[in-house]
Design an enzyme around this catalytic site. Structure first.
Site, mmCIF file in Angstrom:
data_model
loop_
_atom_site.group_PDB
_atom_site.id
_atom_site.type_symbol
_atom_site.label_atom_id
_atom_site.label_comp_id
_atom_site.label_asym_id
_atom_site.label_seq_id
_atom_site.Cartn_x
_atom_site.Cartn_y
_atom_site.Cartn_z
ATOM 1 N N LYS A 48 30.581 2.649 36.373
ATOM 2 C CA LYS A 48 29.803 3.757 36.942
ATOM 3 C C LYS A 48 28.481 3.880 36.218
ATOM 4 O O LYS A 48 28.380 3.527 35.037
ATOM 5 C CB LYS A 48 30.553 5.077 36.766
ATOM 6 C CG LYS A 48 30.143 6.147 37.768
ATOM 7 C CD LYS A 48 30.927 5.975 39.034
ATOM 8 C CE LYS A 48 30.555 6.970 40.096
ATOM 9 N NZ LYS A 48 31.496 6.854 41.223
HETATM 10 N N1 GLU Z 1 30.748 5.711 44.755
HETATM 11 C C1 GLU Z 1 31.903 5.317 45.506
HETATM 12 C C2 GLU Z 1 33.181 5.717 44.790
HETATM 13 O O1 GLU Z 1 33.175 6.584 43.941
HETATM 14 C C3 GLU Z 1 31.876 3.848 45.911
HETATM 15 C C4 GLU Z 1 31.848 2.869 44.787
HETATM 16 C C5 GLU Z 1 31.607 1.416 45.207
HETATM 17 O O2 GLU Z 1 31.646 1.104 46.381
HETATM 18 O O3 GLU Z 1 31.394 0.622 44.295
HETATM 19 O O4 GLU Z 1 34.237 5.249 45.116
#
Ligand code: GLU
Length: 399
Positions: A97
């Site tokens: 993240k």
């Molecule tokens: N931000 C989204 C999540 O929290 C998608 C993450 C992604 O596709 O890498 O699942």
């Protein structure tokens, strides 16, 4: 301390004690500063956090969040959730993240693009090597991913791109699609109700909330309340979601002449299903006992505090946890990434088919263990994800 509590999954699966060391310690945490010249000439500074929680199963995968209050701790919590989410639905990614501490409401396009370009400069080696594959999260979207692609020139280095540059048809709607599918299954299998017979309140009308509401409306559910950060609207007979999505009024309360409610009132609406699909930590010890819904589906990441979780367990209100309910986004990211590597084409219907299949499979595995062991769906999901991660780490000789 990890989000996943190993003591809460004891008895559900056998997890070797050593595994906790991996769970509790993210592999990598980057804390850095970006400084850019904003469009009005001012110098803008933003803190940047990047966390890779566990990459045994594949590249660190997870979105880039822009928020004025994002912290390293929050980024680490969200990276860990990505580890469990990708393990639970069995896509070959690890958990990662990024958090950029900046108020997105105050950024114009030019300044936002400069921040993203600086972010790529900071992360370039990892992005080019495919160690981390970002995607949209709160306050970032396809156009932002296009900026990242413009710097790396590698379609597989980022997901959630616009379809014309290698993005996936249906990726933008994917998280909402998965939340709607999880809601349909939970209504049928836990409440014994067809989706066309339920009322729903959705907190948040951003990318996740609006598409969730729209898919649920399409399935025949009555979406009676939705909100954004400024407040919400309520209509007992159901809201016209398509009209709400078309309106370009910034605030949801300015999009229709319907009863106005606060976000706290939305959480306490008398509905069958409550879907928090905006910020984290909105269901707390203070407000959990006000919830009247018979089912909670977590569209957002980490919307339920652990004290609230206990209260819902006592009240017998099942919660479809974030790592299952909102996995549609990263499932679609997996399809996009695979497509980028192979050059194949995909249609939105195919995207939805993969999301539905993987969410259905994970849902039935989670439900089975929850029923058999009389555990909450969250603990069952954690147990399956933890077991999957441990097996992978054993395969790799990490344990
Ligand atoms: N931000 C989204 C999540 O929290 C998608 C993450 C992604 O596709 O890498 O699942």
């Amino acid at each position: 301390m990890s989000v996943l509590k190993t003591d809460q999954i004891a008895g559900l699966v056998d997890i070797p004690d050593d595994a906790r060391i991996y769970f509790e310690h993210p592999e990598k945490q980057i804390q850095n500063h970006l400084t850019v010249r904003s469009s009005n000439g001012d110098i803008l500074h933003a803190e940047v956090f990047v966390v890779y929680h566990n990459t045994s199963r594949g590249p660190a995968k997870g979105g880039i969040r822009m928020a004025p209050d994002v912290t390293l701790e929050e980024t680490a919590e969200l990276a860990e959730l990505m580890t469990w989410k990708t393990a639970l639905v069995q896509v070959p990614f690890g958990g990662g993240k990024s958090g950029i501490r900046v108020d997105p409401e105050k950024l114009d396009r030019v300044t936002k693009d400069s921040i993203l370009r600086e972010y790529v400069h900071l992360m370039k080696l990892d992005l080019i090597a495919g160690l981390y594959v970002p995607a949209p999260d709160m306050a970032t979207g396809p156009r932002d991913m296009a900026i990242i692609f413009g710097e790396t020139h590698m379609p597989e280095s980022v997901t959630g791109k616009p379809p014309r540059i290698g993005g996936l048809p249906g990726r933008n709607e994917a998280t909402g699609r998965g939340v709607a599918t999880a809601t349909r299954l939970a209504c049928e299998e836990l409440l014994g109700k067809d989706i066309s017979n339920v009322t729903v309140a959705v907190q948040g009308f951003g990318n996740v909330g609006s598409h969730t509401a729209s898919f649920l409306h399409g399935l025949g559910a009555r979406v009676v309340a939705v909100s954004d950060i400024y407040g919400g609207i309520y209509a007992a007979n159901g809201l016209n979601i398509a009209d709400l999505m078309k309106s370009d009024n910034r605030k949801i309360q300015d999009r229709g002449g319907i009863t106005r409610i606060t976000n706290e009132e939305l959480l306490a609406t008398d509905v069958d299903v409550l879907i928090p699909a905006a910020a984290g930590h909105v269901l707390t010890r203070e407000n959990a006992s006000n919830v009247k819904a018979s089912l909670i589906v977590e569209g957002a990441n980490a919307p339920t505090d652990s004290e609230a979780d206990e209260i819902f367990m006592e009240k017998n209100i099942p919660i479809v946890p974030d790592i299952l309910a909102n996995a549609g986004g990263v499932i679609a990211s997996y399809v996009e990434w695979r497509k980028a590597k192979s050059g194949s084409l995909t249609e939105a219907t195919e995207t939805y088919e993969v999301i539905d299949r993987l969410i259905e499979k994970a849902f039935s595995r989670v439900k089975e263990i929850a029923m058999r062991k009389k555990a909450s769906l969250r603990r069952a999901a954690w147990a399956l994800a933890a077991a999957e991660l441990v097996s992978t780490m054993q395969d790799r000789g990490w344990m």
